[in-house]
Every structure is written in C-alpha cells, then in structure tokens.
Motif scaffolding. Sequence first.
Motif, PDB file in Angstrom:
ATOM      1  N   ALA A 181      14.201  -4.251  -1.283  1.00  0.00           N
ATOM      2  CA  ALA A 181      14.441  -4.286  -1.707  1.00  0.00           C
ATOM      3  C   ALA A 181      14.620  -4.145  -3.126  1.00  0.00           C
ATOM      4  O   ALA A 181      15.369  -4.224  -4.109  1.00  0.00           O
ATOM      5  N   VAL A 182      13.874  -4.067  -3.654  1.00  0.00           N
ATOM      6  CA  VAL A 182      13.436  -4.365  -5.393  1.00  0.00           C
ATOM      7  C   VAL A 182      12.114  -3.009  -5.203  1.00  0.00           C
ATOM      8  O   VAL A 182      11.438  -2.701  -5.857  1.00  0.00           O
ATOM      9  N   ASN A 183      12.854  -1.979  -3.987  1.00  0.00           N
ATOM     10  CA  ASN A 183      11.683  -0.775  -4.086  1.00  0.00           C
ATOM     11  C   ASN A 183      10.594  -0.872  -3.643  1.00  0.00           C
ATOM     12  O   ASN A 183       9.514   0.015  -4.874  1.00  0.00           O
ATOM     13  N   ARG A 184       9.646  -1.539  -3.500  1.00  0.00           N
ATOM     14  CA  ARG A 184       9.379  -1.310  -2.653  1.00  0.00           C
ATOM     15  C   ARG A 184       7.940  -1.355  -1.518  1.00  0.00           C
ATOM     16  O   ARG A 184       6.935  -1.942  -0.878  1.00  0.00           O
ATOM     17  N   GLY A 185       9.156  -0.604  -1.173  1.00  0.00           N
ATOM     18  CA  GLY A 185       8.807  -0.212   0.330  1.00  0.00           C
ATOM     19  C   GLY A 185       7.934   0.558   0.828  1.00  0.00           C
ATOM     20  O   GLY A 185       7.359  -0.193   2.349  1.00  0.00           O
ATOM     21  N   TRP A 186       6.872   0.715   0.441  1.00  0.00           N
ATOM     22  CA  TRP A 186       5.945   1.213   0.180  1.00  0.00           C
ATOM     23  C   TRP A 186       4.500   0.820  -0.010  1.00  0.00           C
ATOM     24  O   TRP A 186       3.298   1.059   0.902  1.00  0.00           O
ATOM     25  N   GLU A 187       4.691  -0.631  -0.232  1.00  0.00           N
ATOM     26  CA  GLU A 187       3.595  -1.714   0.328  1.00  0.00           C
ATOM     27  C   GLU A 187       4.144  -2.301   1.453  1.00  0.00           C
ATOM     28  O   GLU A 187       2.885  -1.970   1.859  1.00  0.00           O
ATOM     29  N   VAL A 188       5.022  -2.196   2.407  1.00  0.00           N
ATOM     30  CA  VAL A 188       5.242  -2.134   3.506  1.00  0.00           C
ATOM     31  C   VAL A 188       4.418  -2.097   5.085  1.00  0.00           C
ATOM     32  O   VAL A 188       3.819  -3.195   4.891  1.00  0.00           O
ATOM     33  N   PRO A 189       3.979  -0.784   4.447  1.00  0.00           N
ATOM     34  CA  PRO A 189       2.461  -0.709   6.213  1.00  0.00           C
ATOM     35  C   PRO A 189       1.356  -1.538   5.386  1.00  0.00           C
ATOM     36  O   PRO A 189       0.748  -0.980   6.584  1.00  0.00           O
ATOM     37  N   ASP A 190       1.368  -1.951   4.016  1.00  0.00           N
ATOM     38  CA  ASP A 190      -0.227  -1.760   3.321  1.00  0.00           C
ATOM     39  C   ASP A 190      -0.486  -3.723   4.459  1.00  0.00           C
ATOM     40  O   ASP A 190      -1.395  -3.755   4.377  1.00  0.00           O
ATOM     41  N   LEU A 191       0.863  -4.613   4.641  1.00  0.00           N
ATOM     42  CA  LEU A 191       0.789  -5.640   4.237  1.00  0.00           C
ATOM     43  C   LEU A 191      -0.440  -6.286   6.030  1.00  0.00           C
ATOM     44  O   LEU A 191      -1.029  -7.164   5.439  1.00  0.00           O
ATOM     45  N   PRO A 192      -0.587  -5.428   7.177  1.00  0.00           N
ATOM     46  CA  PRO A 192      -1.682  -5.902   7.768  1.00  0.00           C
ATOM     47  C   PRO A 192      -3.353  -6.002   6.936  1.00  0.00           C
ATOM     48  O   PRO A 192      -4.039  -6.456   8.031  1.00  0.00           O
ATOM     49  N   LEU A 193      -3.052  -4.920   5.876  1.00  0.00           N
ATOM     50  CA  LEU A 193      -4.511  -4.782   5.694  1.00  0.00           C
ATOM     51  C   LEU A 193      -5.183  -6.140   5.195  1.00  0.00           C
ATOM     52  O   LEU A 193      -6.481  -6.862   4.688  1.00  0.00           O
ATOM     53  N   VAL A 220      -9.683 -12.884  -4.900  1.00  0.00           N
ATOM     54  CA  VAL A 220      -8.659 -12.050  -4.933  1.00  0.00           C
ATOM     55  C   VAL A 220      -6.922 -13.411  -5.576  1.00  0.00           C
ATOM     56  O   VAL A 220      -7.076 -14.634  -4.884  1.00  0.00           O
ATOM     57  N   VAL A 221      -6.249 -12.815  -6.173  1.00  0.00           N
ATOM     58  CA  VAL A 221      -5.839 -13.506  -6.677  1.00  0.00           C
ATOM     59  C   VAL A 221      -4.069 -13.385  -6.721  1.00  0.00           C
ATOM     60  O   VAL A 221      -3.971 -12.017  -6.859  1.00  0.00           O
ATOM     61  N   LEU A 222      -3.413 -13.605  -5.456  1.00  0.00           N
ATOM     62  CA  LEU A 222      -2.073 -12.814  -5.250  1.00  0.00           C
ATOM     63  C   LEU A 222      -1.147 -13.524  -6.275  1.00  0.00           C
ATOM     64  O   LEU A 222      -0.898 -14.380  -5.820  1.00  0.00           O
ATOM     65  N   GLN A 223      -0.302 -12.420  -6.115  1.00  0.00           N
ATOM     66  CA  GLN A 223       0.932 -12.883  -7.437  1.00  0.00           C
ATOM     67  C   GLN A 223       1.962 -12.634  -6.072  1.00  0.00           C
ATOM     68  O   GLN A 223       2.470 -12.079  -5.611  1.00  0.00           O
ATOM     69  N   LEU A 224       3.157 -13.499  -6.328  1.00  0.00           N
ATOM     70  CA  LEU A 224       4.889 -13.579  -5.468  1.00  0.00           C
ATOM     71  C   LEU A 224       5.523 -13.588  -6.661  1.00  0.00           C
ATOM     72  O   LEU A 224       5.018 -14.576  -7.980  1.00  0.00           O
ATOM     73  N   MET A 225       6.760 -13.578  -6.065  1.00  0.00           N
ATOM     74  CA  MET A 225       7.974 -13.158  -7.489  1.00  0.00           C
ATOM     75  C   MET A 225       8.764 -14.622  -5.836  1.00  0.00           C
ATOM     76  O   MET A 225       9.532 -13.920  -5.150  1.00  0.00           O
ATOM     77  N   VAL A 226       9.612 -15.548  -6.794  1.00  0.00           N
ATOM     78  CA  VAL A 226      10.544 -15.997  -6.189  1.00  0.00           C
ATOM     79  C   VAL A 226      11.721 -16.096  -7.062  1.00  0.00           C
ATOM     80  O   VAL A 226      11.599 -16.557  -7.956  1.00  0.00           O
ATOM     81  N   PRO A 227      13.082 -15.899  -6.548  1.00  0.00           N
ATOM     82  CA  PRO A 227      13.353 -15.149  -5.369  1.00  0.00           C
ATOM     83  C   PRO A 227      13.894 -14.004  -5.480  1.00  0.00           C
ATOM     84  O   PRO A 227      14.187 -13.682  -6.780  1.00  0.00           O
ATOM     85  N   LEU A 228      13.578 -13.163  -4.641  1.00  0.00           N
ATOM     86  CA  LEU A 228      13.950 -11.594  -4.559  1.00  0.00           C
ATOM     87  C   LEU A 228      15.308 -11.417  -3.721  1.00  0.00           C
ATOM     88  O   LEU A 228      15.225 -11.994  -2.530  1.00  0.00           O
ATOM     89  N   PRO A 229      15.646 -10.750  -4.018  1.00  0.00           N
ATOM     90  CA  PRO A 229      16.761  -9.959  -2.913  1.00  0.00           C
ATOM     91  C   PRO A 229      16.027  -9.618  -1.503  1.00  0.00           C
ATOM     92  O   PRO A 229      15.064  -9.393  -1.780  1.00  0.00           O
ATOM     93  N   GLY A 230      16.551 -10.109  -0.475  1.00  0.00           N
ATOM     94  CA  GLY A 230      16.663  -9.706   1.082  1.00  0.00           C
ATOM     95  C   GLY A 230      15.259 -10.876   0.957  1.00  0.00           C
ATOM     96  O   GLY A 230      15.211 -11.472   3.149  1.00  0.00           O
ATOM     97  N   GLU A 231      14.786 -11.972  -0.211  1.00  0.00           N
ATOM     98  CA  GLU A 231      14.272 -13.680   1.218  1.00  0.00           C
ATOM     99  C   GLU A 231      14.489 -14.634   1.583  1.00  0.00           C
ATOM    100  O   GLU A 231      15.800 -14.552   0.784  1.00  0.00           O
TER     101      GLU A 231
END
Length: 596
Positions: free
Chosen positions: A322-334, A346-357
């Motif tokens: 929904a936020v045009n980061r579909g290119w990252e979806v195949p990498d999530l299992p990594l 590693v510092v993982l950054q998240l955003m909330v709320p996002l459309p579709g979440e």
Amino acid sequence: MTRKRDAVVLMPCQNQRGVESALAWQMGLYALRAHVVRFPDIAARFDLHMLPWSGTDFGGDSLCPELALDELLARIVALQPRVVAFSLYVHTLLPARRMANLLKGLLPGLRVVVGGPEVAGRERFTREYPMFDVAVEGTGELPFRRLLQKLAAGDDDLSDIPNLSFRGPDGAFVHNPAADVDEDPATLPNAFAQAVDEVDGTVVYVKSRGCNRRCTYCGWAAQPIRSKPTALMLDELETILATGRVRTLQFMDADFLRMEREEPGTFAALADLLARHGNPRLNVFCYLRGLVDPALPEIAARLNVQEIMVGLQSLNPVALEAVNRGWEVPDLPLLAQVDPALRRMVVLQLMVPLPGETVASFHAGLERLSSLGFLRLQVFQTMVLHGTRLRADAERHGLKHLTVPPYLAFETATMPAFGALGAAAMGVVLTQLLQVAGQGPDGWDRLVRLWERHPRLAADVRKALDEDRDVERTLARFLPGVAGDGGGTAGWSGQHAARGDGHHLPRTAFPPTDRIRQVLDRRGMRWEGEGVEGARLALAASGPAGHCIVWLFPATVPEPCYREDRGFRIAYHGELADLAVLDDLLALCGAAAPAG
C-alpha cells in the motif's frame, strides 16, 4: 568609501533533545552558507551569521521554555539583518512562524526566506503561511544564491529564479516555474569547514540525497539520487573528525552499503580515516537484504559500526504494498537468516498506522521480531507529510491525520482511531523500554535479560498496556531490574511511575458519551471515538478545521493542560476552529456527577 555589508541571518533549529549542536541535525543552512559565500558579489555585500536556536518542545504554536527568546531577538535586532532564513521541517514550522511574526514586528523591511521539506506545494504553503516573504521549494543552493545576488545588485525582480515564490509589488505572491536546478555535487564545497567550532558529540552525515524507491510516505521519493564525490565526503569527514569532539558519526543514507558497491575501495579509505581519529562509533542505515550480505560482519567490525538501522516499516505485505514498498516483501523471510552477532546492533524501524495494517497484523509483526531476537526496535507514528503520495491518497486509504504539524495519522480504513492510538502507545512503550534498557556498554546484556524474563515481550507489553492504559506506568512495570546495577534506568522508572498521581479512573468518572456528543454537535464537530487512558478520557473528534484528540482528566493529575476549571483539566492536540468547545466540555465535567 567601502560600503557597509548587510547582515543575513541563518537560523537552524536544534530540534532534538540531547543534541549538542544544531549542526548535528540541521545541516541544510550550513551547507547553503558554505555554498553562497564562495561567490564574490555575495561575499562583498553580505555577512552571513548562523544563529542556532533551541526548539525541543513543539507541542503547540509556542516557543519552548529553553529558548532564550529576548536574548536571541536582541542579537538579531542588533545585526539589523536584511534577510532571515529558516530551514523548515515538520518540527520547526510552527515555532518559525511565531519567530517570523515577532521579527517582522521589530524589523520593518525584513525579508523572511524559508525552504526545506515543509515548502511542498508553494501556492498552498504561501496561502497558509503568509508571514514568510520568500519560499524556496526543493534544493536551495541555486535559488538562494540567485536571491542574494539579486539583492546584492539592488535588483528586486525575483521573477526569473526557478522554484521560488515571492511577494510581488501588490502584496500577492508570485510563483515562479519549477525546474531541476540542483547543483552538481562535484562543485559543492566542504560544508563543515566554516562550522568546525560547532562540531560536538553526534554528527549526522548524508553523502547522497534523493531516493529511487518511491515510498509513498517519504518526501524524498520524488527526488533523483545525487551523491557527493567520495573525495569530498572524505574531506568533510576529515574536517569534523580532526576536532576530536565527534563521539558518533551517523550516516543517514538509506543504503550505506551502496557506497562500496558503486565505488570499491570507499570503505578502506573510510576505515583508514576513522582509525586515524580514534575510531568513533558509526551508525548506518541499510536495506533488509543488506543484513545478509556476507561482507557485512567484516565491514561492521572494521568501521566500528554500533548500530545498523533498517527502515522495515511493517511485516505485513499488504501494508508494504500500500505504501509502494512491495519490493521488500520477498525479503521478509531473510530476517530469520541474519547473523545472530549482527542482530545485537540491528535497529528495526516500524511505522503505525499504515494503510492495510490491522491491529492484529501490527502486533503479530512485533511478536515475530521479538521471537527472532531482534531486541532493538523503534516504532514511529506515521506522519502524513505535504507533497507525498500518501497525503494525496489519504481519502482512498481512509486515512485520517492531523492537518497541522506533526501531521500524525490516527486512523485508516483497516485500523480504527482507537486501535491506531493503542498501537501507537504500544510503539511508544516498546521503543522507550528497549532504548532505556539497551543504553550503555552493558545494554545488550540487559536486553537479553529482559527478553529471557519476557520471551513474548511484545505480547506482555500489550497485555500490561491494555490493563493499565497508561504508557508511563506500563513502561515502569518492565524497567525495574533491567539495569541490574540500579544505575540510570531504575531512577527513570521511579520518576515516571510517580506521574499521573496514581489515578486509574473508570469511564463513569467522566460525562456520559451522549452528553459529550451533544456538546460537540452544537459546535459543529463530530464524535469519532473515545477511550480511558489511566486517569484521562481521550476523545477523537473532527470538524470544519480538521481532526483533533481531546483529553479530559482531574485537576489533581499533574499533566500539561490547555485550561483548568471546576476540578478538571482539558488538553488537545490537532485543529479546533472553535476553542469554546473546550470550555463547554469542562463545564460538562464540573456539572452534577455523571451517570454511569
């Protein structure tokens, strides 16, 4: 007889708590100064003064207590500047507006020039903020240089400067055409050479600006990538590191590893430079795929990398698409393949709320990261910035947000308002908990001890927050014992647990919902939802001016408020066309004891 040079005041804002220097986070105006003073006609006509101002409290349209306003205004007035320039970001817009109004009242004829990410859509911007005289959209080197050259020559016709809006002779704004006028990075000077006295502590560095990923929430998404030559980067880093006052160097480029891919040998030169200056700690960004790059462990060790930040944003493929980061979806299992030794940095950054979440998918993502042993998280509430596709698509996504800075989102079609606010509160607790627990050289050990006590940390925090509905008390429940030696974090938890005066009130302590809705309706506002947060009743409302959140709580609770009356206090965040609604709600609270 030599003509006296006019003053130009540049005002970067120090907008981060604990930051030693405005140079660390507001590099834009320093870079502009370094660029324009190279031109003889500007150097002969103007003296450029950098006057950083503190601005750590941007909760409303008032300058913060830390700002020595009288002293700063006196310094500016003494210079009698011809131009005052602000670089505007989401946290600096409203204080800069106040400052501009004050300065123009004291200095007739002053021109206030603004640029930065907030100047997105100049026609809209100048309509909403007419106190600024000149607005520059996009990169500022050429427009600001041309502006000063015009003024130096006594030429008030600014109509041929691209990307610039200015007030014409009749007082109306003229909007010049937009054009790609970015200066060649290879021609830029060492931006730090004139500011070495202000280098201290943490220094943020950007080698490239722009991005080719097109994420819809980002203001850089539309800008092509332009990179400084590596030789210029090394020269600038030599300048700041030679001061001996840099403890942390933070690269803000989205993909730090890209430097070496594009120019092999860059990291060897950087490692040599850092080693010669005591190997200060290095914080960098990379993409998720970069975490499994086989060269990364060696790179991190060689460059003394302490933190590797990854803008993951979500683990929900629908939200990423929904936020045009579909290119990252195949990498999530990594995520499951990241070297355990790297996970500690590693510092993982998240955003909330996002459309579709959804609330469920957001919490599932947090629990997955916790189960994988990623113990450093940062959760940010989504900002719906001007000039972004996310803002343009807000209606399609059912996205509601504050229409004044910081533009925080509080509802989407898939996450109702109080679900989103609860998720944001959850993010605040987790972010602060992991940050406080992870401080200092023993931080990782404390995080591991915390994780061992709470293997499902995210779920445990959520449960505690649901029970208490108070962010600080929930946080305090997890902090005791984390520090081990009682240093730092124990004092923090005790201090914050005391806030709120121990209150936990039922819904019946506040006026009934139907009475509140009647008050809002009389003022042309719509009730959107509500919830009790410890001692406060939070109300979501919308009306002609936009959206807002209103909090009602007893006067015995030591929280900041807009007004106090009849034993209750009221606070709000957002836009209200008619502030009298706050008095109405206070009067309602102070009336006869509300029914259940």
